[in-house]
Enzyme design. Structure first.
Site, short mmCIF file in Angstrom:
data_model
loop_
_atom_site.label_atom_id
_atom_site.label_comp_id
_atom_site.label_asym_id
_atom_site.label_seq_id
_atom_site.Cartn_x
_atom_site.Cartn_y
_atom_site.Cartn_z
N GLU A 81 82.58 -81.06 -7.21
CA GLU A 81 83.75 -79.82 -6.70
C GLU A 81 83.44 -79.47 -5.26
O GLU A 81 83.66 -78.48 -5.04
CB GLU A 81 83.29 -78.71 -7.92
CG GLU A 81 81.69 -78.25 -7.75
CD GLU A 81 81.47 -76.94 -8.70
OE1 GLU A 81 82.47 -75.89 -8.58
OE2 GLU A 81 80.81 -77.08 -9.69
N CYS A 113 81.62 -77.28 -12.66
CA CYS A 113 80.23 -77.76 -12.70
C CYS A 113 80.42 -78.49 -13.94
O CYS A 113 79.26 -79.24 -14.50
CB CYS A 113 79.26 -76.82 -12.94
SG CYS A 113 79.10 -75.56 -11.56
N HIS A 235 73.30 -75.84 -18.10
CA HIS A 235 73.92 -75.63 -16.57
C HIS A 235 73.10 -74.54 -15.99
O HIS A 235 73.07 -73.54 -16.58
CB HIS A 235 75.33 -75.47 -16.60
CG HIS A 235 75.66 -75.23 -15.21
ND1 HIS A 235 75.50 -76.19 -14.28
CD2 HIS A 235 76.26 -74.20 -14.73
CE1 HIS A 235 76.11 -75.46 -13.13
NE2 HIS A 235 76.42 -74.17 -13.24
N1 CAA Z 1 62.42 -57.53 -9.02
C1 CAA Z 1 62.85 -58.17 -10.18
N2 CAA Z 1 63.99 -58.27 -10.63
C2 CAA Z 1 65.06 -57.96 -9.76
C3 CAA Z 1 64.58 -57.23 -8.41
C4 CAA Z 1 63.23 -57.25 -8.12
N3 CAA Z 1 62.79 -56.44 -7.07
N4 CAA Z 1 65.71 -56.77 -8.06
C5 CAA Z 1 66.78 -57.07 -8.83
N5 CAA Z 1 66.46 -57.85 -9.93
C6 CAA Z 1 66.95 -58.49 -11.06
C7 CAA Z 1 68.02 -57.58 -11.59
O1 CAA Z 1 67.85 -56.67 -12.57
C8 CAA Z 1 68.85 -58.54 -12.29
O2 CAA Z 1 68.38 -59.17 -13.44
P1 CAA Z 1 69.39 -58.81 -14.63
O3 CAA Z 1 70.46 -60.02 -14.37
O4 CAA Z 1 68.54 -59.64 -15.78
O5 CAA Z 1 70.17 -57.50 -14.96
C9 CAA Z 1 68.75 -59.91 -11.16
O6 CAA Z 1 67.59 -59.72 -10.34
C10 CAA Z 1 70.05 -59.96 -10.26
O7 CAA Z 1 70.16 -58.90 -9.66
P2 CAA Z 1 71.79 -58.43 -9.44
O8 CAA Z 1 72.60 -58.52 -10.65
O9 CAA Z 1 71.74 -56.97 -8.71
O10 CAA Z 1 72.22 -59.68 -8.33
P3 CAA Z 1 73.29 -59.70 -7.84
O11 CAA Z 1 74.40 -58.96 -8.28
O12 CAA Z 1 73.15 -59.70 -6.30
O13 CAA Z 1 73.68 -61.30 -7.88
C11 CAA Z 1 75.04 -62.81 -9.19
C12 CAA Z 1 73.78 -61.77 -9.14
C13 CAA Z 1 76.13 -62.07 -9.40
C14 CAA Z 1 74.91 -63.54 -10.55
C15 CAA Z 1 74.78 -63.81 -8.01
O14 CAA Z 1 73.59 -64.50 -7.93
C16 CAA Z 1 76.16 -64.64 -7.70
O15 CAA Z 1 77.37 -64.09 -7.63
N6 CAA Z 1 76.07 -65.94 -8.23
C17 CAA Z 1 77.02 -66.96 -8.17
C18 CAA Z 1 77.79 -67.02 -9.51
C19 CAA Z 1 76.94 -67.76 -10.56
O16 CAA Z 1 75.83 -68.34 -10.14
N7 CAA Z 1 77.27 -67.50 -11.69
C20 CAA Z 1 76.73 -67.84 -12.80
C21 CAA Z 1 77.83 -68.26 -14.11
S1 CAA Z 1 79.16 -69.33 -13.55
C22 CAA Z 1 78.39 -70.74 -13.34
O17 CAA Z 1 77.66 -71.07 -13.98
C23 CAA Z 1 79.32 -71.95 -12.68
C24 CAA Z 1 78.47 -72.15 -11.25
O18 CAA Z 1 77.58 -72.93 -11.08
C25 CAA Z 1 78.62 -70.91 -10.35
#
Ligand code: CAA
Length: 389
Positions: A81, A113, A235
């Site tokens: 992709e 993916c 994945h």
């Molecule tokens: N210590 C320990 N844990 C901590 C922490 C700390 N100091 N600070 C934050 N965390 C934890 C949070 O509690 C959270 O855990 P939970 O999910 O268990 O609640 C985790 O860290 C992530 O924190 P946030 O939710 O605040 O993170 P974020 O909003 O900044 O980002 C995300 C998370 C939205 C998934 C981001 O990584 C993202 O956009 N990723 C790209 C999209 C993606 O990968 N999606 C996955 C499904 S789609 C797919 O699989 C296809 C693909 O390949 C893209």
């Protein structure tokens, strides 16, 4: 009688560089534990200027051709992709680089993916029709998000090449599978963008729902019980996602699994992905390599596979590890590919991230020479010029 079909050989390659999440955390002013524990990532592979999905695909596929030759490879399916051309299949650039046979059809597959799994299933169908044929399936991707976005720490890159054949040496696929497809905008990349767009929370929920639905379809089609599987290969956009999806799957089936139980089901599939990052189409199969390289004897054990491609298509399928599989693994080479990456400092990472591909049709030599076996040497007259050494 059904011909046993599956993965006969599997080889993995990644990029020249790696960025440590501690470097990123410091720069972004976030607690590194958000990355280590929250999303479950420690490093990400980063492509050098002279690397792309073609060079890492060549590096992944070459050891397979070296070991097995090209006889009876009649089809090459390359899933990505993060393709380099809107028309030409990236697999065709591999002909001079690794000596692909001219008697194989070559196409590129795309569905986020999920594309690598499409390749594996299409290969199985071709081989069922003619068991003397073999299919080279390559999943290759460089995951790139905008700087400063939540996706940035989930970048990464890798290619996995698989030789799919009858009477496979590593993994025999079950014929049952479960599918769930739906039109959803959770992650996408319009033609005019080099970095993906993502609705992070929507994507996490969509992944979980699709896993559950694909599982339901798998069972409807006569698949195995959840309790039969020795491990679950998911994945892994980030390794914590595998944990979340597995917890969701168990809970949706009325199991109350504790963290240790979920961890035991997925842990060994996450070791490489934790340090490579998201490799999109390759991620699930990197998870399989990680599992096989880090687990004691799995002979005869059924494994579950959960493939998810945003947009979205999910597939739940399964297979059985074959007797003698260990002598076919490439554990040392896999570990070397990861261990020999060069650590990037933040400024260099940023320069690489922001570099744009020339689009003026002039001759542009790629200034960086990393000394890898395959490299993008120049872009000239809108053509990509690759070299092997
Ligand atoms: N210590 C320990 N844990 C901590 C922490 C700390 N100091 N600070 C934050 N965390 C934890 C949070 O509690 C959270 O855990 P939970 O999910 O268990 O609640 C985790 O860290 C992530 O924190 P946030 O939710 O605040 O993170 P974020 O909003 O900044 O980002 C995300 C998370 C939205 C998934 C981001 O990584 C993202 O956009 N990723 C790209 C999209 C993606 O990968 N999606 C996955 C499904 S789609 C797919 O699989 C296809 C693909 O390949 C893209």
């Amino acid at each position: 009688t059904i011909t046993p079909v599956g993965i006969h050989d599997l080889s993995f390659a990644t990029t020249h560089y790696a960025l440590d999440h501690a470097v990123l955390a410091e720069r972004l002013g976030v607690d590194p534990d958000k990355f280590y524990l929250g999303i479950g990532q420690e490093n990400m592979s980063v492509a050098a200027a002279d690397e792309d999905i073609v060079t890492i695909a060549a590096a992944a596929a070459k050891p397979i051709l070296d070991r097995h030759g090209v006889d009876n490879i009649r089809t090459v399916l390359l899933a990505t992709e993060s393709g380099v051309d809107q028309s030409k299949a990236a697999g065709l650039y591999l002909h001079p680089l690794i000596g692909l046979p001219n008697t194989a059809r070559v196409v590129e597959l795309k569905q986020a993916c999920y594309g690598g799994t499409a390749g594996l299933q299409f290969a199985a169908g071709l081989i069922a029709r003619d068991p003397s044929q073999r299919v080279l399936v390559i999943a290759t991707d460089i995951a790139k998000y905008e700087l400063g976005t939540p996706g940035e720490p989930t970048q990464g890159a890798a290619a996995v090449a698989m030789l799919v054949s009858a009477n496979p040496a590593i993994l025999q696929l079950d014929s049952q599978s479960g599918i769930y497809s739906a039109d959803i905008m959770d992650f996408w990349r319009p033609n005019y963008r080099t970095a993906a767009m993502v609705d992070g929370k929507t994507s996490v929920n969509a992944y979980q729902k699709a896993t559950q639905e694909a599982w339901t379809d798998y069972r409807r089609n006569g698949g195995r019980e959840l309790t039969e599987f020795a491990a679950f290969c998911y994945h892994q956009p980030f390794t914590k996602m595998a944990f979340k999806a597995h917890r969701h799957l168990l809970e949706s089936q009325g199991h109350t699994a504790d963290a240790a139980e979920i961890d035991a089901a997925i842990r060994n599939t996450t070791i490489y992905n934790r340090t490579v990052g998201n490799s999109y189409t390759a991620s699930l199969y990197l998870g399989l390599a990680s599992l096989l390289d880090h687990t004691g004897d799995l002979t005869g054990k059924p494994l579950a596979f959960i493939s998810y491609g945003s947009g979205s298509v999910a597939e739940f399928f399964s297979g059985t590890v074959q007797p003698g599989y260990r002598t076919h693994l490439r554990t040392d080479a896999n570990r070397d590919a990861i261990a020999t990456r060069i650590a990037l400092d933040y400024d260099r990472y940023r320069v690489l991230h922001e570099a744009e591909s020339p689009s003026d049709g002039m001759y542009h030599a790629i200034p960086e020479e990393t000394g890898r076996p395959f490299r993008l040497a120049a872009i000239s007259g809108h053509k990509r010029i690759y070299e092997s050494r």
